[in-house]
Motif scaffolding. Structure first.
Motif, mmCIF file in Angstrom:
data_model
loop_
_atom_site.group_PDB
_atom_site.id
_atom_site.type_symbol
_atom_site.label_atom_id
_atom_site.label_comp_id
_atom_site.label_asym_id
_atom_site.label_seq_id
_atom_site.Cartn_x
_atom_site.Cartn_y
_atom_site.Cartn_z
ATOM 1 N N GLY A 181 0.817 -1.202 0.000
ATOM 2 C CA GLY A 181 0.000 0.000 0.000
ATOM 3 C C GLY A 181 0.849 1.249 0.000
ATOM 4 O O GLY A 181 1.579 1.504 -0.948
ATOM 5 N N LEU A 182 0.740 2.017 1.030
ATOM 6 C CA LEU A 182 1.408 3.314 1.106
ATOM 7 C C LEU A 182 2.787 3.218 1.732
ATOM 8 O O LEU A 182 3.351 4.230 2.151
ATOM 9 N N GLN A 183 3.356 2.014 1.843
ATOM 10 C CA GLN A 183 4.692 1.867 2.434
ATOM 11 C C GLN A 183 5.714 2.609 1.594
ATOM 12 O O GLN A 183 5.745 2.475 0.383
ATOM 13 N N SER A 184 6.499 3.437 2.239
ATOM 14 C CA SER A 184 7.475 4.251 1.506
ATOM 15 C C SER A 184 8.625 3.384 1.002
ATOM 16 O O SER A 184 8.946 2.359 1.597
ATOM 17 N N SER A 185 9.230 3.828 -0.097
ATOM 18 C CA SER A 185 10.335 3.063 -0.675
ATOM 19 C C SER A 185 11.554 3.064 0.224
ATOM 20 O O SER A 185 12.385 2.176 0.169
ATOM 21 N N ALA A 186 11.661 4.071 1.080
ATOM 22 C CA ALA A 186 12.816 4.122 1.982
ATOM 23 C C ALA A 186 12.787 3.013 3.010
ATOM 24 O O ALA A 186 13.830 2.606 3.518
ATOM 25 N N GLU A 187 11.612 2.501 3.315
ATOM 26 C CA GLU A 187 11.495 1.456 4.319
ATOM 27 C C GLU A 187 11.668 0.074 3.731
ATOM 28 O O GLU A 187 11.717 -0.907 4.441
ATOM 29 N N GLN A 188 11.701 -0.030 2.392
ATOM 30 C CA GLN A 188 11.805 -1.333 1.761
ATOM 31 C C GLN A 188 13.226 -1.869 1.900
ATOM 32 O O GLN A 188 14.187 -1.123 1.716
ATOM 33 N N PRO A 189 13.378 -3.145 2.218
ATOM 34 C CA PRO A 189 14.724 -3.720 2.313
ATOM 35 C C PRO A 189 15.370 -3.819 0.940
ATOM 36 O O PRO A 189 14.699 -3.994 -0.073
ATOM 37 N N GLU A 190 16.720 -3.701 0.924
ATOM 38 C CA GLU A 190 17.454 -3.822 -0.328
ATOM 39 C C GLU A 190 17.364 -5.255 -0.839
ATOM 40 O O GLU A 190 17.385 -6.207 -0.057
ATOM 41 N N PRO A 191 17.231 -5.443 -2.162
ATOM 42 C CA PRO A 191 17.147 -6.800 -2.707
ATOM 43 C C PRO A 191 18.425 -7.585 -2.417
ATOM 44 O O PRO A 191 19.530 -7.089 -2.608
ATOM 45 N N LYS A 192 18.287 -8.812 -1.947
ATOM 46 C CA LYS A 192 19.437 -9.646 -1.624
ATOM 47 C C LYS A 192 20.026 -10.238 -2.900
ATOM 48 O O LYS A 192 19.306 -10.572 -3.830
ATOM 49 N N GLN A 193 21.351 -10.362 -2.911
ATOM 50 C CA GLN A 193 21.988 -10.970 -4.062
ATOM 51 C C GLN A 193 21.738 -12.467 -4.061
ATOM 52 O O GLN A 193 21.738 -13.121 -3.014
ATOM 53 N N ASN A 194 21.563 -12.995 -5.248
ATOM 54 C CA ASN A 194 21.245 -14.406 -5.420
ATOM 55 C C ASN A 194 22.541 -15.200 -5.503
ATOM 56 O O ASN A 194 23.138 -15.334 -6.571
ATOM 57 N N VAL A 195 23.030 -15.711 -4.364
ATOM 58 C CA VAL A 195 24.291 -16.445 -4.306
ATOM 59 C C VAL A 195 24.016 -17.937 -4.396
ATOM 60 O O VAL A 195 23.215 -18.479 -3.624
ATOM 61 N N LYS A 196 24.667 -18.591 -5.346
ATOM 62 C CA LYS A 196 24.499 -20.024 -5.568
ATOM 63 C C LYS A 196 25.852 -20.725 -5.436
ATOM 64 O O LYS A 196 26.903 -20.134 -5.699
ATOM 65 N N LEU A 197 25.799 -22.000 -5.033
ATOM 66 C CA LEU A 197 26.990 -22.832 -4.966
ATOM 67 C C LEU A 197 27.013 -23.742 -6.191
ATOM 68 O O LEU A 197 26.187 -24.657 -6.313
ATOM 69 N N VAL A 198 27.926 -23.459 -7.106
ATOM 70 C CA VAL A 198 28.026 -24.202 -8.367
ATOM 71 C C VAL A 198 29.181 -25.189 -8.256
ATOM 72 O O VAL A 198 30.306 -24.803 -7.924
ATOM 73 N N ARG A 199 28.884 -26.451 -8.518
ATOM 74 C CA ARG A 199 29.923 -27.482 -8.483
ATOM 75 C C ARG A 199 30.076 -28.074 -9.878
ATOM 76 O O ARG A 199 29.094 -28.426 -10.540
ATOM 77 N N VAL A 200 31.351 -28.193 -10.304
ATOM 78 C CA VAL A 200 31.673 -28.764 -11.607
ATOM 79 C C VAL A 200 32.626 -29.928 -11.386
ATOM 80 O O VAL A 200 33.734 -29.748 -10.857
ATOM 81 N N ASP A 201 32.191 -31.130 -11.745
ATOM 82 C CA ASP A 201 33.050 -32.320 -11.723
ATOM 83 C C ASP A 201 33.678 -32.490 -13.104
ATOM 84 O O ASP A 201 32.964 -32.450 -14.121
ATOM 85 N N TYR A 202 34.985 -32.689 -13.143
ATOM 86 C CA TYR A 202 35.665 -32.731 -14.432
ATOM 87 C C TYR A 202 36.958 -33.525 -14.300
ATOM 88 O O TYR A 202 37.355 -33.923 -13.201
ATOM 89 N N TRP A 203 37.607 -33.751 -15.423
ATOM 90 C CA TRP A 203 38.930 -34.340 -15.427
ATOM 91 C C TRP A 203 39.721 -33.831 -16.626
ATOM 92 O O TRP A 203 39.161 -33.329 -17.595
ATOM 93 N N VAL A 204 41.049 -33.914 -16.513
ATOM 94 C CA VAL A 204 41.955 -33.449 -17.555
ATOM 95 C C VAL A 204 42.898 -34.580 -17.912
ATOM 96 O O VAL A 204 43.472 -35.219 -17.034
#
Length: 791
Positions: A181-204
């Motif tokens: 509703g009338l909630q001010s933008s100053a009171e809105q929390p900052e958007p959290k960054q989307n942190v993911k744990l990416v695992r790559v299995d590989y060989w050389v």
């Protein structure tokens, strides 16, 4: 190696000429164009916009873990890497991976969809070669293919679906406004960054570059964009993070890597294997992660627990003799910078020369050298060069690895600061003569090669067109020497203590825990030169664009005459440049970092002329380096020419001191008897990186060789005397006297010996050769047996 992806699309291949292929079935249609745009190399962003754009459109690696098992016998490594990544709104992350077999990819423990296309799978080159009809067209095709390969390296080739696309920040704020509703933008929390744990299995297996196997030794290298050849990463200079590293090897092998060794674990396998666990708490780029595996012997430093040295068993005696001095260099840098070493440890690893890719390979808290630079106690020739090389590698840990360039345009600055720090070590422990002689020779080499845009240190055009290759090979060495020379010019302007304060300020700022990045830019250094070094803005406004943003060094051709009536020197100077004028125009027009200067004629500042007279030495900073290319200057002499200064020469002798066998020229006689001048020098303190051709009588060059204590003056005199078209016995005798002077600097004495050999001719009755033979016999010949001394 075929294109690899998830099982249902493993057999798909990129079409001809395609940079990155994205499977329509895997990635939603709406994201295809965004994913390709994300994968393409980005232009450099301004500092104001980089933070917001990075958080919304570009993935950022927060931390990376690397767990590998090494099988030396099978020439194979296998394992996995885990990356904590702040995922952009698009939901797709692009990694660099080359020469790797990707087995699986997961995000937060769940299998995910991905696309992987090795860069080497491009068939467009076949059509290019089919059109070759001559040697010139073959060269054009080879050049085009090389540039295309460099461009492909900039594009991530492992695309991973990390999450479904999120709504933009503006859409989220709109929804929240409707809900609240009338909630001010100053009171809105900052958007959290989307942190993911990416695992790559590989060989050389059967790696071609980046990682190398030789007998029972494995090692990686930090050549440009080669970290991706042994582990998936964001192989980009803008991505820095901390690392956890685990390497499992055979029990008899030692694994050395970046960071501090936390512990070792011996497995219960049969045969047992050992795991080395390292942790690097300083954020660095992927390029500085290194690995060396071999049956090393470890030599700890007796003076510092942070230092350790490793080599193969056969080189252990040489190792202990070579690195005995190193704690002094380590302590000197800490004292000079007023800071502790930034990494928790520092390892020096020496491998066989046939295994080493280059004489020096750098990593975070780790340097790899060829064992060819090791020496035993009976060898003294190699001592100086080896110590300087080890000291330079340590300096690069401070400037280059710990503090990194903000942009490719700033790489010159970190390279130059490392070279400057190395020179401080040379002055302190090897002497001022060694430091000045090496700098003089380096300056001569720079002036010979600084003639094209490749040597413009901070040029956007060269950095873009050369893809980072300007820092390798011959031009890389020239650029490094030029960087140091430019910084030394600034040090001359502001003074040694002010310049030292700048370096201390840079390191102190990098150690500030509140700063997320430890970078340095040319613009920031210029600010320090003004605020800390007290150099005026107008001077810096001219200095940096001319010396750093463009190519070419001054070329001065000078001569003089003495006006006896007015008792002054009339000096004529013609100024030129090693680079053609149109070359600098192209460089400056393509350099976005340079400032527009009114005219491009010359260099800022005044050059000094040093006059050695009968009554003493006088410096005259009167030669302007800008303005008219022709200059005619008058220098007032201080000494009064008096008849009593000259004694009447003996019968049969000549005014220059030579005997009847020599024939001194008329000019030599007049310069010694009709003027108070002994010799002149242009830019004696090397305040400018300049190529100087100075014409003065032969006797004045001899005076300079015999009386000037500066090694640079002596080297210049020898080079000039050696190049004379006609030689007199006075020249040969002067060279021989200098060779025999045990108090003279040894490197210049060697030049005198070569000059004697080159001047030996029938015109001088082979006097130079006879002097050399006599010199050799006096030191290495046993008159009793008539043979060289066996000792």
């Amino acid at each position: 190696m075929s294109s690899t992806s998830c099982p249902k699309c493993r057999d798909q291949h990129p079409t001809e000429g395609q940079e990155v292929s994205i499977n329509k079935a895997l990635l939603p249609q709406a994201l295809r164009r965004e994913a390709i745009a994300m994968a393409k190399p980005r232009k450099q962003k301004t500092e104001d916009n980089s933070k917001t754009e990075n958080s919304n459109s570009q993935a950022v690696v927060r931390h990376q873990k690397l767990c590998l098992s090494i099988d030396i016998d099978k020439r194979r490594i296998y394992g996995y890497t885990e990356l904590e990544i702040a995922v952009p709104d698009i939901g797709i992350v692009g990694l660099h991976a080359e020469n790797l077999v990707i087995e699986s990819v997961s995000v937060d423990g769940e299998p995910t969809e991905f696309e992987f296309y090795p860069h080497h799978q491009h068939t467009a080159s076949e059509k290019r070669w089919s059109s070759v009809s001559s040697a010139s067209s073959a060269a054009d095709v080879a050049s085009s293919m090389y540039v295309s390969a460099l461009e492909r390296e900039l594009v991530p080739n492992l695309l991973i679906m990390c999450c479904k696309p999120e709504k933009s920040a503006s859409e989220q704020q709109g929804l929240q406004s409707l809900e609240n509703g009338l909630q001010s933008s100053a009171e809105q929390p900052e958007p959290k960054q989307n942190v993911k744990l990416v695992r790559v299995d590989y060989w050389v297996e059967n790696a071609e570059t980046g990682i190398h196997f030789e007998d029972n030794v494995l090692h990686t290298d930090n050549q440009i964009r080669r970290a991706r050849c042994w582990f998936p990463c964001m192989d980009d200079t803008s991505q820095r993070c901390c690392y956890d590293l685990e390497f499992t090897v055979a029990r008899n092998l030692v694994a050395v890597s970046a960071g501090s060794l936390l512990y070792q674990v011996l497995s219960k396998d049969d045969p047992p294997r050992k795991t080395y666990v390292y942790k690097l708490n300083v954020p660095v780029t992927a390029r500085w992660i290194m690995l060396v595996v071999a049956p090393f012997e470890v030599l700890p430093d007796h003076h510092s627990g942070l230092l350790s040295y490793l080599c193969l068993p056969s080189n252990l005696p040489k190792l202990s003799n070579t690195v005995g001095f190193f704690h002094s260099a380590f302590s000197h840098y800490e004292d000079y910078l007023s800071a502790s070493f930034p990494f928790g440890s520092y390892k020096q690893v020496f491998i066989a020369p046939e295994m080493a890719i280059s004489s020096l390979t750098l990593g975070a808290s780790l340097s790899i050298f060829s064992s060819q630079i090791l020496f035993d106690e009976k060898v003294i020739d190699q001592t100086i060069d080896t110590r300087i090389r080890l000291a330079y590698a340590l300096a690069r840990q401070w400037f280059g690895v710990y503090i990194s360039p903000e942009a490719p345009n700033d790489e010159w600055l970190l390279d130059g600061l490392a070279g400057f720090l190395t020179d401080s070590f040379v002055k302190r422990f090897l002497g001022n003569n060694e430091a000045r002689y090496r700098r003089y020779k380096a300056n001569c080499a720079v002036c010979k090669a600084d003639d094209s845009g490749a040597t413009a240190l901070s040029s956007s055009a060269s950095c873009k067109d050369l893809y980072g290759t300007q820092c390798i090979g011959l031009y890389g060495k020239i650029r490094s020497w030029k960087s140091v020379a430019i910084l030394q010019m600034l040090e001359k302007q502001m003074g040694p203590e002010s310049f030292r304060k700048i370096l201390q300020t840079i390191v102190f700022r990098a150690q500030d825990a509140t700063r997320s990045l430890r970078t340095l830019s040319t613009k920031e250094f210029r600010h320090f030169a003004n605020k800390v070094g007290n150099l005026e803005r107008p001077f810096l406004k001219e200095f940096f664009p001319r010396w750093v943003g463009s190519c070419g060094c001054p070329v001065l051709r000078a001569g003089f005459s003495y006006n006896k009536r007015k008792n002054l020197v009339e000096l004529a100077v013609l100024r030129g440049c090693t680079a053609a004028p149109d070359t600098n125009t192209v460089v400056l027009n393509g350099n976005l970092d340079s400032e527009n200067r009114e005219g491009d004629n010359g260099w800022p500042g005044m050059m000094s002329i040093r006059v050695h007279e009968l009554d003493g030495m006088y410096d005259h900073p009167i030669l302007p380096m800008a303005g008219e290319t022709w200059q005619l200057l008058e220098i007032q002499c201080h000494s009064k020419l008096a008849a009593r200064r000259f004694q009447k020469s003996k019968k049969g002798s000549k005014p220059d001191g030579s005997d009847d066998n020599g024939d001194a020229t008329v000019v030599d006689m007049r310069s010694s008897s009709e003027s108070p001048l002994l010799w002149l020098r242009v830019d004696p303190e090397m305040e400018y990186l300049a190529e100087i051709h100075f014409n003065q009588p032969v006797q004045m060059w001899i005076n300079q060789l015999e009386r000037d204590k500066d090694v640079v003056a002596q080297a210049q005199a020898i080079a000039t005397l050696e190049a004379l078209p006609q030689l007199s016995f006075s020249v040969v005798n002067a060279l021989n006297n200098f060779l025999s002077d045990s108090k003279a600097f040894w490197r210049v004495r060697i030049e005198a010996a070569f000059a004697l050999a080159n001047t030996a001719s029938e015109e001088t009755d082979w006097a130079g050769l006879l002097h050399l033979v006599k010199f050799y016999k006096s030191r290495r010949f046993d008159a009793n047996i008539g043979l060289p001394n066996p000792r």
